[in-house]
Design a protein around this motif. Structure first.
Motif, PDB file in Angstrom:
ATOM      1  N   SER A 245      -0.334  -4.561   4.039  1.00  0.00           N
ATOM      2  CA  SER A 245      -0.982  -3.473   4.871  1.00  0.00           C
ATOM      3  C   SER A 245      -2.235  -3.080   4.137  1.00  0.00           C
ATOM      4  O   SER A 245      -2.924  -2.735   4.772  1.00  0.00           O
ATOM      5  CB  SER A 245      -0.141  -2.177   4.986  1.00  0.00           C
TER       6      SER A 245
ATOM      7  N   GLY B  31      -4.273  -5.023   2.415  1.00  0.00           N
ATOM      8  CA  GLY B  31      -5.139  -6.213   3.031  1.00  0.00           C
ATOM      9  C   GLY B  31      -5.789  -6.160   4.252  1.00  0.00           C
ATOM     10  O   GLY B  31      -7.066  -6.292   4.578  1.00  0.00           O
ATOM     11  N   LEU B  32      -4.948  -5.783   5.352  1.00  0.00           N
ATOM     12  CA  LEU B  32      -5.407  -5.741   6.569  1.00  0.00           C
ATOM     13  C   LEU B  32      -6.219  -4.315   6.617  1.00  0.00           C
ATOM     14  O   LEU B  32      -7.526  -4.385   7.474  1.00  0.00           O
ATOM     15  CB  LEU B  32      -4.162  -5.230   7.577  1.00  0.00           C
TER      16      LEU B  32
ATOM     17  N   MET C  33      -8.363  -3.194   4.069  1.00  0.00           N
ATOM     18  CA  MET C  33      -9.430  -3.896   3.558  1.00  0.00           C
ATOM     19  C   MET C  33     -10.338  -5.019   4.479  1.00  0.00           C
ATOM     20  O   MET C  33     -11.656  -4.628   4.541  1.00  0.00           O
ATOM     21  CB  MET C  33      -9.485  -4.614   2.364  1.00  0.00           C
ATOM     22  N   GLN C  34      -9.683  -5.799   5.008  1.00  0.00           N
ATOM     23  CA  GLN C  34     -10.193  -6.422   6.166  1.00  0.00           C
ATOM     24  C   GLN C  34     -10.934  -5.613   7.244  1.00  0.00           C
ATOM     25  O   GLN C  34     -11.989  -5.847   7.721  1.00  0.00           O
ATOM     26  CB  GLN C  34      -9.543  -7.383   6.728  1.00  0.00           C
ATOM     27  N   GLY C  35     -10.141  -4.740   7.769  1.00  0.00           N
ATOM     28  CA  GLY C  35     -10.746  -3.835   8.594  1.00  0.00           C
ATOM     29  C   GLY C  35     -12.078  -3.139   8.177  1.00  0.00           C
ATOM     30  O   GLY C  35     -12.863  -2.861   8.969  1.00  0.00           O
ATOM     31  N   ASN C  36     -11.882  -2.705   7.011  1.00  0.00           N
ATOM     32  CA  ASN C  36     -12.938  -1.737   6.449  1.00  0.00           C
ATOM     33  C   ASN C  36     -14.239  -2.929   6.403  1.00  0.00           C
ATOM     34  O   ASN C  36     -15.444  -2.171   6.778  1.00  0.00           O
ATOM     35  CB  ASN C  36     -12.616  -1.472   5.019  1.00  0.00           C
ATOM     36  N   TYR C  37     -14.070  -3.988   5.857  1.00  0.00           N
ATOM     37  CA  TYR C  37     -15.146  -4.953   5.773  1.00  0.00           C
ATOM     38  C   TYR C  37     -15.768  -5.210   7.065  1.00  0.00           C
ATOM     39  O   TYR C  37     -16.899  -5.279   7.382  1.00  0.00           O
ATOM     40  CB  TYR C  37     -14.906  -6.280   5.181  1.00  0.00           C
ATOM     41  N   LEU C  38     -14.865  -5.577   8.206  1.00  0.00           N
ATOM     42  CA  LEU C  38     -15.261  -5.644   9.492  1.00  0.00           C
ATOM     43  C   LEU C  38     -16.397  -4.722  10.149  1.00  0.00           C
ATOM     44  O   LEU C  38     -17.118  -4.870  10.739  1.00  0.00           O
ATOM     45  CB  LEU C  38     -14.203  -5.988  10.399  1.00  0.00           C
TER      46      LEU C  38
ATOM     47  N   GLN D 238     -18.004  -2.426   8.416  1.00  0.00           N
ATOM     48  CA  GLN D 238     -19.443  -2.476   7.653  1.00  0.00           C
ATOM     49  C   GLN D 238     -20.181  -3.440   8.116  1.00  0.00           C
ATOM     50  O   GLN D 238     -21.267  -3.517   8.121  1.00  0.00           O
ATOM     51  CB  GLN D 238     -19.051  -2.703   6.197  1.00  0.00           C
TER      52      GLN D 238
END
Length: 55
Positions: free
Chosen positions: A2, A4-5, A7-12, A14
């Motif tokens: 969770s 990782g998900l 963090m990926q959502g955060n980068y997306l 940005q």
């Protein structure tokens, strides 16, 4: 997993948010930017409520 998900959502966010904000600002003005932020905040609260209730 969770984390990782998240963090990926955060980068997306940005990557997409500045482009979307600029496009909304150019097309509709500053009010549309505040609406975008409000919708994102409400979506975040809805996710917190759903995962808090069923998670």
């Amino acid at each position: 997993m969770s984390l990782g998900l998240v963090m990926q959502g955060n980068y997306l966010g940005q990557v997409i948010a500045p482009m979307q904000t600029g496009a909304l600002l150019a097309a509709f003005g500053w009010l549309s930017v505040s609406v975008q932020i409000g919708i994102a905040a409400l979506a975040g609260l809805a996710l917190i409520w759903v995962y808090g209730k069923y998670g």
